[in-house]
Design a protein around this motif. Structure first.
Motif, PDB file in Angstrom:
ATOM      1  N   ILE A 222       0.794  -1.208   0.079  1.00  0.00           N
ATOM      2  CA  ILE A 222       0.089   0.514   0.064  1.00  0.00           C
ATOM      3  C   ILE A 222       1.068   1.389  -0.101  1.00  0.00           C
ATOM      4  N   LEU A 223       0.099   2.526  -1.278  1.00  0.00           N
ATOM      5  CA  LEU A 223       1.399   3.921  -1.097  1.00  0.00           C
ATOM      6  C   LEU A 223       1.527   4.525  -0.680  1.00  0.00           C
ATOM      7  N   TYR A 224       1.565   5.085  -0.504  1.00  0.00           N
ATOM      8  CA  TYR A 224       1.439   6.957  -0.508  1.00  0.00           C
ATOM      9  C   TYR A 224       0.474   7.435  -1.194  1.00  0.00           C
ATOM     10  N   ASP A 225       0.680   6.515  -2.923  1.00  0.00           N
ATOM     11  CA  ASP A 225      -0.284   7.253  -4.138  1.00  0.00           C
ATOM     12  C   ASP A 225      -1.833   6.959  -4.066  1.00  0.00           C
ATOM     13  N   HIS A 226      -2.255   5.237  -2.692  1.00  0.00           N
ATOM     14  CA  HIS A 226      -3.217   4.964  -2.156  1.00  0.00           C
ATOM     15  C   HIS A 226      -3.537   5.967  -1.089  1.00  0.00           C
ATOM     16  N   LEU A 227      -3.204   6.149  -0.364  1.00  0.00           N
ATOM     17  CA  LEU A 227      -3.889   6.986   0.718  1.00  0.00           C
ATOM     18  C   LEU A 227      -3.491   8.387   0.745  1.00  0.00           C
ATOM     19  N   GLY A 228      -2.439   8.861   0.211  1.00  0.00           N
ATOM     20  CA  GLY A 228      -1.875  10.344   0.949  1.00  0.00           C
ATOM     21  C   GLY A 228      -1.921  10.537   2.046  1.00  0.00           C
ATOM     22  N   GLU A 229      -1.919  11.738   3.122  1.00  0.00           N
ATOM     23  CA  GLU A 229      -1.796  12.115   3.768  1.00  0.00           C
ATOM     24  C   GLU A 229      -2.422  11.292   4.900  1.00  0.00           C
ATOM     25  N   ALA A 230      -3.275  10.911   4.705  1.00  0.00           N
ATOM     26  CA  ALA A 230      -4.194  10.005   6.171  1.00  0.00           C
ATOM     27  C   ALA A 230      -3.735   9.743   6.950  1.00  0.00           C
ATOM     28  N   PRO A 231      -3.560  11.373   7.945  1.00  0.00           N
ATOM     29  CA  PRO A 231      -3.129  11.142   8.696  1.00  0.00           C
ATOM     30  C   PRO A 231      -3.736  10.427  10.407  1.00  0.00           C
ATOM     31  N   ASP A 232      -5.114  10.168  10.206  1.00  0.00           N
ATOM     32  CA  ASP A 232      -6.582   9.483  10.711  1.00  0.00           C
ATOM     33  C   ASP A 232      -6.426   7.242  10.024  1.00  0.00           C
ATOM     34  N   ALA A 233      -5.746   7.310   9.148  1.00  0.00           N
ATOM     35  CA  ALA A 233      -5.757   6.089   9.357  1.00  0.00           C
ATOM     36  C   ALA A 233      -5.872   5.163  10.014  1.00  0.00           C
ATOM     37  N   GLU A 234      -6.384   4.142  10.485  1.00  0.00           N
ATOM     38  CA  GLU A 234      -6.776   2.720  10.643  1.00  0.00           C
ATOM     39  C   GLU A 234      -5.976   1.507  10.511  1.00  0.00           C
ATOM     40  N   VAL A 235      -4.701   1.530  10.894  1.00  0.00           N
ATOM     41  CA  VAL A 235      -3.777  -0.277  10.196  1.00  0.00           C
ATOM     42  C   VAL A 235      -3.904  -1.019  10.817  1.00  0.00           C
TER      43      VAL A 235
ATOM     44  N   ALA B   2       8.541  -7.075  13.326  1.00  0.00           N
ATOM     45  CA  ALA B   2       8.458  -8.062  12.569  1.00  0.00           C
ATOM     46  C   ALA B   2       8.261  -9.128  13.904  1.00  0.00           C
ATOM     47  N   GLY B   3       9.370  -8.640  15.169  1.00  0.00           N
ATOM     48  CA  GLY B   3       9.586  -9.457  16.053  1.00  0.00           C
ATOM     49  C   GLY B   3       8.798  -9.119  16.910  1.00  0.00           C
ATOM     50  N   ARG B   4       7.640  -8.222  17.094  1.00  0.00           N
ATOM     51  CA  ARG B   4       6.793  -7.827  17.810  1.00  0.00           C
ATOM     52  C   ARG B   4       5.731  -8.737  17.096  1.00  0.00           C
ATOM     53  N   LEU B   5       5.120  -8.388  16.156  1.00  0.00           N
ATOM     54  CA  LEU B   5       3.972  -9.565  15.722  1.00  0.00           C
ATOM     55  C   LEU B   5       4.354 -10.469  15.363  1.00  0.00           C
ATOM     56  N   GLY B   6       5.309 -10.849  15.124  1.00  0.00           N
ATOM     57  CA  GLY B   6       5.955 -12.455  14.005  1.00  0.00           C
ATOM     58  C   GLY B   6       5.119 -12.236  12.834  1.00  0.00           C
ATOM     59  N   ALA B   7       4.785 -11.309  12.109  1.00  0.00           N
ATOM     60  CA  ALA B   7       4.128 -10.824  10.856  1.00  0.00           C
ATOM     61  C   ALA B   7       5.535 -11.999   9.833  1.00  0.00           C
ATOM     62  N   GLN B   8       4.949 -12.104   8.385  1.00  0.00           N
ATOM     63  CA  GLN B   8       5.321 -13.066   7.630  1.00  0.00           C
ATOM     64  C   GLN B   8       5.313 -12.158   6.236  1.00  0.00           C
ATOM     65  N   VAL B   9       6.270 -12.072   5.135  1.00  0.00           N
ATOM     66  CA  VAL B   9       5.453 -12.043   4.121  1.00  0.00           C
ATOM     67  C   VAL B   9       3.933 -12.804   3.748  1.00  0.00           C
ATOM     68  N   GLY B  10       3.138 -11.300   2.440  1.00  0.00           N
ATOM     69  CA  GLY B  10       1.809 -12.457   2.575  1.00  0.00           C
ATOM     70  C   GLY B  10       0.938 -12.292   3.497  1.00  0.00           C
ATOM     71  N   ASP B  11       1.503 -11.782   4.906  1.00  0.00           N
ATOM     72  CA  ASP B  11      -0.082 -11.338   5.939  1.00  0.00           C
ATOM     73  C   ASP B  11      -0.784 -10.211   5.598  1.00  0.00           C
ATOM     74  N   PRO B  12      -2.095 -10.372   5.426  1.00  0.00           N
ATOM     75  CA  PRO B  12      -3.198  -9.300   4.677  1.00  0.00           C
ATOM     76  C   PRO B  12      -2.673  -8.343   5.498  1.00  0.00           C
ATOM     77  N   VAL B  13      -3.324  -6.851   5.256  1.00  0.00           N
ATOM     78  CA  VAL B  13      -2.725  -5.556   5.890  1.00  0.00           C
ATOM     79  C   VAL B  13      -3.919  -4.844   5.185  1.00  0.00           C
ATOM     80  N   GLN B  14      -4.730  -4.096   6.665  1.00  0.00           N
ATOM     81  CA  GLN B  14      -5.880  -3.760   5.930  1.00  0.00           C
ATOM     82  C   GLN B  14      -5.788  -1.545   6.956  1.00  0.00           C
ATOM     83  N   VAL B  15      -6.363  -0.938   5.081  1.00  0.00           N
ATOM     84  CA  VAL B  15      -5.909   0.657   5.848  1.00  0.00           C
ATOM     85  C   VAL B  15      -7.733   0.486   5.971  1.00  0.00           C
ATOM     86  N   LYS B  16      -7.767   1.479   6.865  1.00  0.00           N
ATOM     87  CA  LYS B  16      -9.307   1.899   6.799  1.00  0.00           C
ATOM     88  C   LYS B  16      -9.438   3.882   6.707  1.00  0.00           C
ATOM     89  N   LEU B  17      -9.881   4.339   5.886  1.00  0.00           N
ATOM     90  CA  LEU B  17      -9.835   5.352   6.044  1.00  0.00           C
ATOM     91  C   LEU B  17     -11.232   5.996   7.150  1.00  0.00           C
TER      92      LEU B  17
END
Length: 261
Positions: free
Chosen positions: A191-204, A246-261
């Motif tokens: 997900i890029l800046y081009d998708h979200l813009g500044e989005a200071p209130d986005a929820e990741v 990555a260590g805290r969340l146990g994240a791996q490549v391919g994990d889904p990421v959702q952003v709510k605006l």
């Protein structure tokens, strides 16, 4: 003077990188060689493709990039050379150049592929396990010595491409995925800046954890805070201030990421 870069998954322990440099200098003593990375995860072609996308634009025109992340070494996969925009490449035909090709095409830049099928530009003896030394480094050396790209082999139009995951627009924002975890444990998404813009209130949202709002710098939050911000290439990243997300969340490549605006 010619500029050559090397990108491999060899690490530095076993001398393979030094051998490749020796082969290149034996053919083109004037070449200046830079290392992009030799710590690509073993056989991880998509990771190499991403690192190249982020690195190649910062080199001068006509730089020769030699890439050896090659799980198919010794098989029927083709060794190739390419001109992508104003840069030259030597690599296995396994999709490692996909991201660079897609960016060049989006900018209407020319792309040419060559099958390295002229053995006079290889070393005399070819092993089944070290084409970096025997095929790719010599081809890069000959380019650095002034041999035209088209002299190295036959033109091809069917180079292999990776399937690059793209984020999806949702009713609430964007759904993407983790594409890279760096040395510090920062989690990079597609997900890029081009998708979200500044989005200071986005929820990741990532691995059951919610981050409220984006920050601009690591220093805006206290040490050990989990934050979301844009990385140097414009990708949305998840980080821990002075720690490993990555260590805290146990994240791996391919994990889904959702952003709510």
């Amino acid at each position: 003077m010619s500029f050559v870069t090397l990108t491999t998954d060899f690490g530095l322990k076993d001398g393979n990188v030094g051998v490749m440099k020796g082969v290149i200098w034996g053919i083109a003593p004037q070449a200046q060689i830079a290392d992009i990375s030799h710590n690509i995860s073993p056989q991880n072609v998509p990771e190499a493709a991403l690192i190249l996308l982020r690195s190649v634009p910062y080199f001068p025109p006509e730089t020769i990039h030699v890439i050896v992340v090659d799980p198919g070494v010794g098989t029927q996969r083709r060794p190739i050379a390419a001109r992508i925009g104003d840069q030259l490449f030597i690599a296995p035909d396994n999709g490692v150049l996909t991201r660079l090709v897609e960016r060049a095409e989006s900018q209407d830049q020319a792309v040419t592929f060559i099958h390295l099928d002229k053995r006079q530009y290889w070393l005399p003896n070819i092993s089944n396990v070290f084409h970096g030394r025997d095929i790719f480094a010599p081809a890069g050396g000959h380019l650095a010595a002034g041999v035209p790209l088209e002299e190295l082999g036959s033109r091809i139009e069917d180079s292999i491409r990776l399937s690059i995951p793209q984020p999806e627009r949702t009713q609430q924002g964007w759904l993407g995925q983790v594409i890279h975890i760096d040395h510090f444990g920062n989690i990079s998404t597609n997900i890029l800046y081009d998708h979200l813009g500044e989005a200071p209130d986005a929820e990741v949202q990532l691995r059951g954890t919610v981050i409220h709002g984006l920050v601009k710098t690591f220093g805006e939050r206290p040490e050990s805070d989990l934050i979301a911000l844009y990385g140097s290439s414009g990708n949305l990243i998840v980080s821990v201030v002075n720690g490993s997300a990555a260590g805290r969340l146990g994240a791996q490549v391919g994990d889904p990421v959702q952003v709510k605006l």
